[in-house]
Write a protein that holds these residues in place. Sequence first.
Motif, mmCIF file in Angstrom:
data_model
loop_
_atom_site.group_PDB
_atom_site.id
_atom_site.type_symbol
_atom_site.label_atom_id
_atom_site.label_comp_id
_atom_site.label_asym_id
_atom_site.label_seq_id
_atom_site.Cartn_x
_atom_site.Cartn_y
_atom_site.Cartn_z
ATOM 1 N N PHE B 70 -2.276 -0.472 -2.149
ATOM 2 C CA PHE B 70 -1.944 -0.158 -0.761
ATOM 3 C C PHE B 70 -1.484 -1.411 -0.029
ATOM 4 O O PHE B 70 -2.102 -2.462 -0.129
ATOM 5 N N ASP B 71 -0.394 -1.270 0.726
ATOM 6 C CA ASP B 71 0.149 -2.339 1.563
ATOM 7 C C ASP B 71 0.434 -3.612 0.767
ATOM 8 O O ASP B 71 0.372 -4.716 1.292
ATOM 9 N N TYR B 73 3.114 -5.623 -2.112
ATOM 10 C CA TYR B 73 4.382 -5.602 -2.831
ATOM 11 C C TYR B 73 4.335 -6.519 -4.047
ATOM 12 O O TYR B 73 5.352 -6.890 -4.609
ATOM 13 N N ARG B 107 0.960 7.105 4.462
ATOM 14 C CA ARG B 107 0.029 6.752 5.533
ATOM 15 C C ARG B 107 0.575 5.600 6.366
ATOM 16 O O ARG B 107 1.289 4.748 5.873
ATOM 17 N N GLY B 108 0.219 5.588 7.623
ATOM 18 C CA GLY B 108 0.612 4.485 8.488
ATOM 19 C C GLY B 108 2.004 4.658 9.059
ATOM 20 O O GLY B 108 2.499 5.767 9.203
ATOM 21 N N SER B 109 2.627 3.534 9.361
ATOM 22 C CA SER B 109 3.885 3.534 10.115
ATOM 23 C C SER B 109 5.091 3.771 9.214
ATOM 24 O O SER B 109 5.254 3.113 8.187
ATOM 25 N N TYR B 112 7.205 0.526 9.302
ATOM 26 C CA TYR B 112 6.614 -0.535 8.485
ATOM 27 C C TYR B 112 6.748 -0.183 7.010
ATOM 28 O O TYR B 112 7.037 -1.047 6.172
ATOM 29 N N ASN B 113 6.557 1.080 6.684
ATOM 30 C CA ASN B 113 6.686 1.498 5.291
ATOM 31 C C ASN B 113 8.119 1.343 4.782
ATOM 32 O O ASN B 113 8.338 1.027 3.608
ATOM 33 N N LEU B 114 9.093 1.568 5.661
ATOM 34 C CA LEU B 114 10.484 1.339 5.273
ATOM 35 C C LEU B 114 10.688 -0.132 4.899
ATOM 36 O O LEU B 114 11.308 -0.456 3.879
ATOM 37 N N ALA B 115 10.119 -1.016 5.705
ATOM 38 C CA ALA B 115 10.229 -2.453 5.422
ATOM 39 C C ALA B 115 9.434 -2.825 4.171
ATOM 40 O O ALA B 115 9.880 -3.637 3.355
ATOM 41 N N LEU B 116 8.258 -2.196 4.025
ATOM 42 C CA LEU B 116 7.419 -2.491 2.857
ATOM 43 C C LEU B 116 8.107 -2.036 1.563
ATOM 44 O O LEU B 116 8.094 -2.748 0.550
ATOM 45 N N ARG B 119 10.572 -4.546 0.603
ATOM 46 C CA ARG B 119 9.966 -5.732 -0.022
ATOM 47 C C ARG B 119 9.587 -5.446 -1.471
ATOM 48 O O ARG B 119 9.693 -6.319 -2.332
ATOM 49 N N TRP B 158 -1.085 9.411 -3.469
ATOM 50 C CA TRP B 158 -0.614 8.171 -2.829
ATOM 51 C C TRP B 158 -0.259 7.132 -3.875
ATOM 52 O O TRP B 158 0.727 6.412 -3.740
#
Lengths: 435, 171
Positions: B70-71, B73, B107-109, B112-116, B119, B158
């Motif tokens: 999770f979160d 890269y 889950r979450g933004s 932010y997930n697009l950016a994650l 990465r 997930w």
Amino acid sequence: MPTLSIQSHRFFCHVWILVFWFFSAPLHAELDIEIFGGGTARIPIAIVPFADENKFQHSITKVVSDDLERSGLFSLVDSNGLTPYAPVEVVYSDWIDRGASALVIGRTIIMPNGMIEIQFRLMDVARKEQLTGLVATVPITQLRSAAHRIADIIYETLTGDVGVFSTQIAYVMKQGDKYALQIADADGFNAQSIIEYTEPIISPAWSPDGSQLAYVSFENQKPVIYVQTLATHQRIAVANFKGSNSAPAWSPDGQRLAVVLTAQGNSQIFLINVDGTGMRRLSKSSGIDTEPSFSPDGRSIIFTSDRGGSPQIYRMLVTETENSMAERLTFEGNYNVSPDFSKDGRSFTFINRNNGRFNVAVQEFGSRQMQILTNSQFDESPSFAPNGKMILYATEIKGRGILSAVSRDGQTRQQLSIQAGNIREPAWGPLPTAN
Amino acid sequence: MKKVLSVLMISLLSACASQTTQPAADVEDRTIGANGEAGNGSSIASGESNFHPLQDPNSILSQRSVYYDFDSYTVRNEYREMVTAHAQYLRDNANSKVLLQGNTDGRGSREYNLALGQRRADGVKNMMTLSGARDSQIEAVSLGEEKPRAVGHDESSWRQNRRTDIIYRGE
């Protein structure tokens, strides 16, 4: 009788053929009620069903009641069979017994030309007098919006604050493999699609005057930022650079957007004019910088960055050159995202992750205290109401995306009634502009 | 339970496929996805194989997905050999091109997930170019959380969605 005065009101648009106040009350009338700050004390208000309103599909009383209740500042007192429609019919002791501080009465009358005349009065129960009132004539299709304006008048008279019941919201609905960008009234009614595609749409953002929406569409197999004018449906691709283009945020003057591009590597924040010209980089970090939100004075931006190792909210100045300096604002937990600046510039709302839950939180710039407002599991995309008193956000119930609103103090939450489908990415629109 | 059964079914199907001469590529791909991180130890160099190296189910090149915490890269150690193998294939086959699609769980933004996701894809691209692939052979994009492979609301879903896919152009 008091003098009859005709006043213009910020929310009165052209559908109001005739509007006049029965009573020239000050905008913030004093009511003999407890102080309701802090969210514990609410204004007890009784709303008597308007005379003859059952002839119409939409009940004015229900719209007004739902609006006031959703704000978290009112508690509804059951009128319990009492049906005064005019001040002379009000027996104040009945309402004192029921604990009501304020009383709403009114009637609807079908005019010979098919228009509806609405009469509305707000009464102070303790003082036994009228605080405000109005008569308006509207076409039947405008009954709901007339009811929202009545709720705004009640809210403004009793709280001294601006009502937001006549505003609109934008959101994305996914149904099957279709994505629709929709706008609706603030209570979720009167939804209409702006665009529909079979590829994702995210991040709608209202222009400050409410006439345009910026959003991100994947219709060309990658994220591109568009700005669409609502009245004409015309749109332009404002940012369609190499890589990803996303997270548009309007500057308060409506002249430019903060956007997130990967054109120069990692996701970074850029500024661009609304017509797509003048692109320049603003943030400079080796990590992810995204989700910008302008301060009301346009001089700083809050945003999400993982420059410190986990996504947190930061604030940076809007400088003329690239800026690597930013102040970290959030410290509780290792996942704080999706900031939205309050319109008074004093606080921001965001999503905080804690024990596997993603919840709506607010934080004052001054105290730096974080307050979590919800207890659901998967909240996303919080945005302030224009008066800062409520926060609209997306959440999930049994795997389905819905919209919900929470009062700024976290005391009241209400789901918005939007039909089927998966709803996400809400954005609360601005106040209607003055005529 | 249904999911376990379908995983078994797909595994059986692909096992059959590898014995016949019908290596249906998308079945292969789903096997990897369904197994999540379990795709280890299959890097047997199949010298006698008649398959194109990219389609040989026994080749490490048949593995096309990198999975993440999770979160995160960071490419975990268990995927480095696979990513390096693809990089070397690209180095040796200058005409081949890949699209790297970074994905996140839901889950979450979304932003932010697009950016994650970007990465994640960029991280794999980085590792590939360090191992000999040319920059022009690789395009890294993000789908964020918008195109989930598994739609459940639990860790097993997930986990499958926190992923970078390696897609050969024209395959």
